[in-house]
Design a protein around this motif. Sequence first.
Motif, PDB file in Angstrom:
ATOM      1  N   ASN A 240       0.826  -1.208   0.000  1.00 51.80           N
ATOM      2  CA  ASN A 240       0.000   0.000   0.000  1.00 51.80           C
ATOM      3  C   ASN A 240       0.862   1.260   0.000  1.00 51.80           C
ATOM      4  N   ARG A 241       2.032   1.150   0.592  1.00 52.04           N
ATOM      5  CA  ARG A 241       2.963   2.285   0.595  1.00 52.04           C
ATOM      6  C   ARG A 241       3.684   2.414  -0.739  1.00 52.04           C
ATOM      7  N   ASP A 242       4.144   1.273  -1.280  1.00 48.16           N
ATOM      8  CA  ASP A 242       5.001   1.302  -2.461  1.00 48.16           C
ATOM      9  C   ASP A 242       4.231   1.275  -3.781  1.00 48.16           C
ATOM     10  N   PRO A 244       0.278   1.643  -4.224  1.00 53.34           N
ATOM     11  CA  PRO A 244      -1.128   1.674  -3.810  1.00 53.34           C
ATOM     12  C   PRO A 244      -2.102   1.331  -4.934  1.00 53.34           C
TER      13      PRO A 244
END
Length: 268
Positions: A240-242, A244
């Motif tokens: 989700n951070r890298d 999304p």
Amino acid sequence: MNIAEKRVLITGGSSGIGFALAEAFLAKGARVAISGRRADRVAQAVARLEAGGRGAHGIVADVATSEGRAATLDEALAALGGLDILVNNAGGVRAGRLENTPEAELLAMIEVDLVAPILLTRDALPALRASGDAVVVNVASGIALIGAPFYATYAAVKAGLARFGESLRRELKGEGVHVMTAYPAGTDTPMMASNRAGPELGFSREPASAVADAILGGIEAGAFEVIRGGDARAHMIALNRDNPAAIDERMLALKPALEEAVRDHSAL
């Protein structure tokens, strides 16, 4: 932190994670007060704890109101003789499409999940400072880390609670009050009873006792956060951070089934 003999207030302590926390704290030798809105449920919870050989003080009050917060804190301080650990656990949820959710239900989530813990913590700070070795635990949600469709407001308030805790931890650093945030994944509690989504839709459920044990372990270790969900949740958080957009696509495929499964999910 050594939990033995610590004076603990748990909001929403009559069932679910809150009740499991009360059991876990008492097993460690802490002194505990639990609060809840419904007198019958609070009385039943206190009776269950007493039947297990460990008593707790029950408080009937609604922390979503100023009167309820004042009553909760006053009664806890009177019963415990002070306060070392505040657990902001009381919460509510209403799932569904944003445009179909009544304003009153949106505001109820904001009041109980975000406003109440902020104001109760503010009012409890003099007692926590007097302890000299105190902790505030904010029970957020895994949805605060990975926003899910049909939980927009719930995600917002739980994420807000998490950032409140992070900021307050830094504000209070070196002053004898630590702040920790817990992020439960799907948990087998009454709050989840009306949610029909299963593991195939990202809603696995673990026992409330497992969450409670992890939170106590975090308190003892001085952790900043406790995240449940294991390696699968850790992978999702990283993705989700890298990337999304990959999460967006995954949830797009689940949307029809998820919307149907959570449309009646309400615990306010």
